[in-house]
Design an enzyme around this catalytic site. Sequence first.
Site, short mmCIF file in Angstrom:
data_model
loop_
_atom_site.label_atom_id
_atom_site.label_comp_id
_atom_site.label_asym_id
_atom_site.label_seq_id
_atom_site.Cartn_x
_atom_site.Cartn_y
_atom_site.Cartn_z
N TYR A 154 36.95 -55.81 -36.83
CA TYR A 154 37.17 -56.50 -35.53
C TYR A 154 37.98 -56.34 -34.83
O TYR A 154 38.14 -54.91 -34.70
CB TYR A 154 37.47 -57.74 -35.91
N HIS A 190 38.16 -55.05 -41.16
CA HIS A 190 37.17 -55.87 -41.37
C HIS A 190 35.77 -55.43 -40.17
O HIS A 190 35.24 -55.70 -39.72
CB HIS A 190 36.14 -56.55 -41.63
N HIS A 235 44.33 -61.30 -38.07
CA HIS A 235 43.04 -60.43 -38.67
C HIS A 235 42.97 -59.28 -38.44
O HIS A 235 42.48 -59.46 -37.41
CB HIS A 235 41.85 -61.46 -38.01
#
Length: 372
Positions: free
Chosen positions: A185, A183, A180
Site C-alpha cells: 500500500y 503489503h 499500515h
Amino acid sequence: MAAKEAMPLLTPHKLGRFDLSHRVVLAPLTRCRSYGSVPQPHAALYYSQRATKGGLLITEATDVSVTAKGYPETPGIWTQEQVEAWKPIVDAVHRKGALFFCQIWHVGRVSTNDYQPDGKAPISSTDKQITPDPRNSYSSGIAYSKPRRLQIEEIPAIVDDFRRAARNAIEAGFDGVEIHGAHGYLLEQFMKDSSNDRTDDYGGSLENRCRFAVEVIDAIVREVGADRVGIRLSPFVDYMDCYDSDPHALGTYMVQQLNKHQGFLYCHMVEPRMAIVDGRRQIPHGLLPFRKAFNGTFIAAGGYDRDEGNKVIANEYADLVAYGRLFLANPDLPKRFELGAPLNEYDRTTFYTQDPVVGYTDYPFLDSSIAE
C-alpha cells in the site's frame, strides 16, 4: 502435584502502559462490511465476539481520507460521522476488557478510478500500474487503474491525513493506532525500490524512499504520543508489485527510525512467504534481526498456528503473535488454544463479501451459548 506450566501464548505481557493477559492478537483483516465507508453496528458484535479481558485486537484497515480507498465498503476515520460510528464499536470491545487499536492506511495505487473522488487516478509514489496477480485471492481479475505520481508539494497533505486519522481514532476511544506500512500500500510504494522510481527527495536512496513513511510516523507520534503507536511492516513480502532488492536493509532502517521515538509501542512484522521444506509449508522465521534491533514489543504474523505461536514466544523470537484467518473463523481462539480444542475451518469465499452476518459473526463458539 506441580502446577501445569502455562502455555507461552497464554502468558501475560506488558505492552507499554497496557497489561495483556495473553499474547494472541487479532490481526487486522479487511472485511468490506462498512457501508458507505461508515462502520456499522454489526462490527460491534464481530469485534466484541473476539475480545477477551487483556487481549489485543487490531481493526481492519481504515481509510485516512477519501482518496485512501481501494476496496468495497472499507471503513474510514476522516469524518466526524465515522468517528461517532466507531465509538459504540470501541465501547463494546472495552466492555469485554480488551485493548483495541485502529489500523490506518492509504492504499495508494491499489485502487481504481471508480473508488476515487470524481473518478480521478489513484495517487502513488509512481505512475507505474500494478500488474494483476492471480495469487491474490481478492484482486485476481481486478485491473488496477494507472496511478498518478504525487508531486512533492502534495506529500505534506497526505502526511496530515494520517495525523488527523490518528487523532480521530483516539477521539473515537481507541487505545492506539497501527500505521499500515505493509503489503504494497501507499507507504510501501514509497519504501520499496520496485515501485519507487522517483528522482526527488522521496526516491533513490533508502533514506529518501523511507522519508514519507518516517514523516507519517513522526507526525502521528507528535499527535498522539509514541506509547499509543505501532506499525505493520512487510519488508520481505512482494504483494501488489511491491518488493525490495534489499529487504533486510529496509527492515533494519525502519526499525532504527522507530527506535528514535522513546516508548514507540510496537513493531508488527509479516514473515517472508511460506517455504516448502520436505513437502510441507513452513514459516521461514526471517524476522529475528528486526526483533533483536527493536526496543519495543515485537509482533510476528504470517501463517502461525498454535504450536508455532507457542514456539516463537518460548524462544523469545516474538512477544506477541497476530492471527488472521484462524481468529476470523474462531471467535474464541485463545480459549480453543488453551483447551487444545479443534478449530472451525474458515470460508475463504466470505472473507470480502458484504453480508453483515454470513462469514462474519456466524462462526460458532465452542460453547454456542456464549455466542453473544
